[in-house]
Design an enzyme around this catalytic site. Structure first.
Site, PDB file in Angstrom:
ATOM      1  N   ASN A 157       0.879  -1.184   0.000  1.00 11.03           N
ATOM      2  CA  ASN A 157       0.000   0.000   0.000  1.00 11.03           C
ATOM      3  C   ASN A 157       0.912   1.227   0.000  1.00 11.03           C
ATOM      4  O   ASN A 157       1.507   1.555   1.027  1.00 11.03           O
ATOM      5  CB  ASN A 157      -0.907  -0.023   1.233  1.00 11.03           C
TER       6      ASN A 157
ATOM      7  N   LYS B  80       3.767   0.766   2.701  1.00 15.06           N
ATOM      8  CA  LYS B  80       3.483  -0.254   3.698  1.00 15.06           C
ATOM      9  C   LYS B  80       3.554  -1.606   2.997  1.00 15.06           C
ATOM     10  O   LYS B  80       3.049  -1.730   1.869  1.00 15.06           O
ATOM     11  CB  LYS B  80       2.053   0.011   4.200  1.00 15.06           C
TER      12      LYS B  80
ATOM     13  N   ARG C 198      -2.426  -2.207  -3.585  1.00 14.51           N
ATOM     14  CA  ARG C 198      -3.702  -1.579  -3.303  1.00 14.51           C
ATOM     15  C   ARG C 198      -3.809  -0.327  -4.179  1.00 14.51           C
ATOM     16  O   ARG C 198      -2.917   0.521  -4.171  1.00 14.51           O
ATOM     17  CB  ARG C 198      -3.763  -1.188  -1.832  1.00 14.51           C
TER      18      ARG C 198
ATOM     19  N   HIS D 182     -13.420   1.080   0.061  1.00 10.02           N
ATOM     20  CA  HIS D 182     -13.216   0.002   1.041  1.00 10.02           C
ATOM     21  C   HIS D 182     -13.677  -1.348   0.469  1.00 10.02           C
ATOM     22  O   HIS D 182     -13.980  -2.275   1.229  1.00 10.02           O
ATOM     23  CB  HIS D 182     -14.010   0.216   2.348  1.00 10.02           C
TER      24      HIS D 182
ATOM     25  N   HIS E 297     -17.792  -1.343   7.711  1.00 12.62           N
ATOM     26  CA  HIS E 297     -16.363  -1.069   7.897  1.00 12.62           C
ATOM     27  C   HIS E 297     -16.280   0.253   8.650  1.00 12.62           C
ATOM     28  O   HIS E 297     -16.517   1.317   8.091  1.00 12.62           O
ATOM     29  CB  HIS E 297     -15.666  -0.990   6.533  1.00 12.62           C
TER      30      HIS E 297
ATOM     31  N   GLY F 262     -13.837   2.368  10.685  1.00 16.55           N
ATOM     32  CA  GLY F 262     -12.498   2.713  11.162  1.00 16.55           C
ATOM     33  C   GLY F 262     -12.413   4.215  11.166  1.00 16.55           C
ATOM     34  O   GLY F 262     -13.412   4.903  11.408  1.00 16.55           O
TER      35      GLY F 262
ATOM     36  N   ARG G  30     -14.179  13.067   8.319  1.00 11.93           N
ATOM     37  CA  ARG G  30     -15.060  13.396   7.191  1.00 11.93           C
ATOM     38  C   ARG G  30     -16.500  13.562   7.670  1.00 11.93           C
ATOM     39  O   ARG G  30     -16.947  12.852   8.564  1.00 11.93           O
ATOM     40  CB  ARG G  30     -15.034  12.290   6.127  1.00 11.93           C
TER      41      ARG G  30
ATOM     42  N   ASP H   4      -9.931  10.469  16.743  1.00 17.53           N
ATOM     43  CA  ASP H   4      -9.712   9.095  17.192  1.00 17.53           C
ATOM     44  C   ASP H   4     -10.775   8.700  18.210  1.00 17.53           C
ATOM     45  O   ASP H   4     -10.953   9.377  19.229  1.00 17.53           O
ATOM     46  CB  ASP H   4      -8.312   9.011  17.823  1.00 17.53           C
TER      47      ASP H   4
ATOM     48  N   ILE I 176     -12.688   0.534  14.685  1.00 13.62           N
ATOM     49  CA  ILE I 176     -13.715   0.744  15.710  1.00 13.62           C
ATOM     50  C   ILE I 176     -14.621  -0.491  15.829  1.00 13.62           C
ATOM     51  O   ILE I 176     -14.889  -0.973  16.931  1.00 13.62           O
ATOM     52  CB  ILE I 176     -14.523   2.023  15.396  1.00 13.62           C
ATOM     53  N   GLY I 177     -15.046  -1.018  14.697  1.00 11.78           N
ATOM     54  CA  GLY I 177     -15.918  -2.197  14.709  1.00 11.78           C
ATOM     55  C   GLY I 177     -15.273  -3.382  15.414  1.00 11.78           C
ATOM     56  O   GLY I 177     -15.939  -4.151  16.117  1.00 11.78           O
ATOM     57  N   GLU I 178     -13.959  -3.537  15.240  1.00  6.00           N
ATOM     58  CA  GLU I 178     -13.272  -4.680  15.845  1.00  6.00           C
ATOM     59  C   GLU I 178     -12.917  -4.447  17.309  1.00  6.00           C
ATOM     60  O   GLU I 178     -12.747  -5.394  18.067  1.00  6.00           O
ATOM     61  CB  GLU I 178     -11.970  -4.970  15.076  1.00  6.00           C
ATOM     62  N   ASN I 179     -12.755  -3.165  17.688  1.00 13.98           N
ATOM     63  CA  ASN I 179     -12.169  -2.896  19.011  1.00 13.98           C
ATOM     64  C   ASN I 179     -13.040  -2.159  20.014  1.00 13.98           C
ATOM     65  O   ASN I 179     -12.768  -2.228  21.211  1.00 13.98           O
ATOM     66  CB  ASN I 179     -10.887  -2.079  18.828  1.00 13.98           C
TER      67      ASN I 179
ATOM     68  N   GLU J 167      -7.224  -6.434   4.590  1.00 10.38           N
ATOM     69  CA  GLU J 167      -7.135  -6.051   3.184  1.00 10.38           C
ATOM     70  C   GLU J 167      -5.811  -6.504   2.574  1.00 10.38           C
ATOM     71  O   GLU J 167      -5.752  -6.865   1.399  1.00 10.38           O
ATOM     72  CB  GLU J 167      -7.285  -4.529   3.056  1.00 10.38           C
TER      73      GLU J 167
END
Ligand code: ADP
Length: 394
Positions: free
Chosen positions: A7, A14, A88, A177, A203, A205, A236, A278, A327-330, A379
């Site tokens: 990416n 990355k 990506r 995404h 998704h 995040g 956003r 955040d 956010i969804g995962e944590n 991803e």
């Protein structure tokens, strides 16, 4: 087979090197401040981590440096072991609906969409060019954020604006995404051993988008012509009345570009709270009773649950809801509030299952009308697997 997933950003690169089909990450890392003062990189492998300051003039130098390190650290014994590079790429317009083998001609075709993704696409292509130069002859594959959403029907992707905007200028919903939505859809489908599932994938995040998927086909997605549309995000705004732009231009003397930048970078959680983009900072501020943090979170949950309810209607009843990304995962709190926000659909959280981070888990009760799963996204792995599959079929 070793496949590397890349990416590339305008000043970063990355990577994640996978062994496939075992899905095993062998090494990963990040090159930062490319083309700037103080460039450096970090590489994680075998439970170790190295960090080195190194002048990285451009992306090619970063790739050259990465290849030297892979050999020196004993991660590969020869560069020939790397059989493919998956990149990506943000935007493939309406032209690319699947991963594609990259050559100079294809790169040129992709660069036509740079104006639709000016912050990311040119940078993504810098990464491609660097690998073409440093690893000549190795397969390069482009995996687009927009591709999965190309399965949307026209009544969902078209905006109700003059038709020629679409015909002449390509104004339509593209969605983003896509690689993440496709990955978690694949995970839940194989877990439940069904290929006909109707799923709402969320998704959530720093960027956030919600997608309605029916048997592998995208019905609708919340991001639009750009990633600015849809739900409220870290910085956003998501959907707002477009007339606000002209009004704010007149009021502030800023240009349209500057106002659009405010909507992209100074809105969302950050804009409403004035504290942070955040969600961890927002949660801390909420715990201290900060009014604007509490307000921002209420708005955040409203926007997400409105989309879920709308997509449940579009799908004529979803089989599963999936929560993913940072956010969804944590965030147990945001998960709990989202599920409370769709209680009218008969969805129920099992609180005893919700206190965890970053795992694949069902968090709804047995009698919830729609089961809710947390499915960690990946991803990078999806991009590597797409590259692997193309390599196998070549
Ligand atoms: P990006 O869109 O940049 O890939 P991520 O998917 O990494 O974003 O998500 C970043 C978001 O996830 C941030 O808002 C961050 O606060 C949030 N996040 C990560 N860990 C936690 C946590 N433990 N609790 C709440 N939020 C978290």
């Amino acid at each position: 087979m070793k496949i590397i997933s890349i990416n590339a950003g305008s000043s970063s690169l990355k990577f994640n090197l996978f062994e496939l089909p075992e899905k095993k990450s062998i090494a990963s890392g990040l090159f930062e401040k490319i083309g700037m003062e103080g460039s450096f990189y970090t590489i994680k492998y075998n439970g170790d981590k190295i960090r080195k300051e190194h002048e990285l003039k451009d992306h090619s130098v970063a790739v050259e440096c990465l290849m030297n390190e892979l050999i020196e650290l004993g991660i590969v014994s020869s560069l020939d072991e790397i059989e493919g590079v998956g990149h990506r790429i943000l935007h493939g317009g309406a032209e690319f609906s699947a991963p594609v083998v990259l050559d100079e001609d294809v790169v040129k075709r992709i660069s036509k969409y740079n104006e639709l993704g000016p912050l990311h696409n040119p940078a993504n292509l810098l990464g491609v060019e660097a690998f073409m130069k440093e690893l000549p002859g190795v397969l390069n594959v482009g995996v687009f954020d927009t591709a999965f959403h190309q399965s949307m029907d026209m009544d969902h992707f078209l905006y109700p604006v003059p038709y020629e905007w679409y015909e002449k200028y390509g104004v339509r919903k593209y969605g983003f995404h896509g690689t993440s939505h496709r990955f978690v859809y694949g995970e839940i489908s194989s877990y439940l051993k069904r290929d006909d599932l109707k799923v709402i994938t969320c998704h959530i995040g720093n960027g956030a988008s919600i997608t309605a998927i029916d048997a592998g086909k995208v019905v609708d997605t919340s991001m639009g012509f750009t990633p600015l549309a849809g739900v409220m995000m870290g910085t956003r705004s998501g959907d707002i009345d477009p007339s606000i732009i002209e009004y704010m231009v007149k009021k502030t003397g800023k240009t349209v570009g500057e106002i659009t930048n405010d909507l992209n970078k100074k809105s969302g959680y950050l804009g409403v709270t004035g504290i942070s983009s955040d969600s961890r900072d927002i949660e801390d501020a909420m715990a201290e009773g900060n009014e604007r943090a509490l307000l921002a979170q209420k708005m955040y949950i409203q926007k997400i649950t409105n989309y879920i309810a709308m997509y449940n209607n579009m799908l004529n009843g979803a089989d599963v809801i999936v929560l993913t990304a940072g956010i969804g995962e944590n965030s147990s709190l945001t998960r709990e509030q989202i599920i409370e926000g769709i209680a009218s659909l008969g969805v129920k959280l099992d609180k005893s299952k919700n206190d965890f981070r970053g795992e694949f888990r069902c968090i709804s009760t047995e009698d919830s009308t729609i089961p809710v799963y947390v499915v960690p996204t990946n991803e990078e792995l999806m991009i590597a697997e797409d590259t692997y599959n193309i390599k196998l079929n070549k």
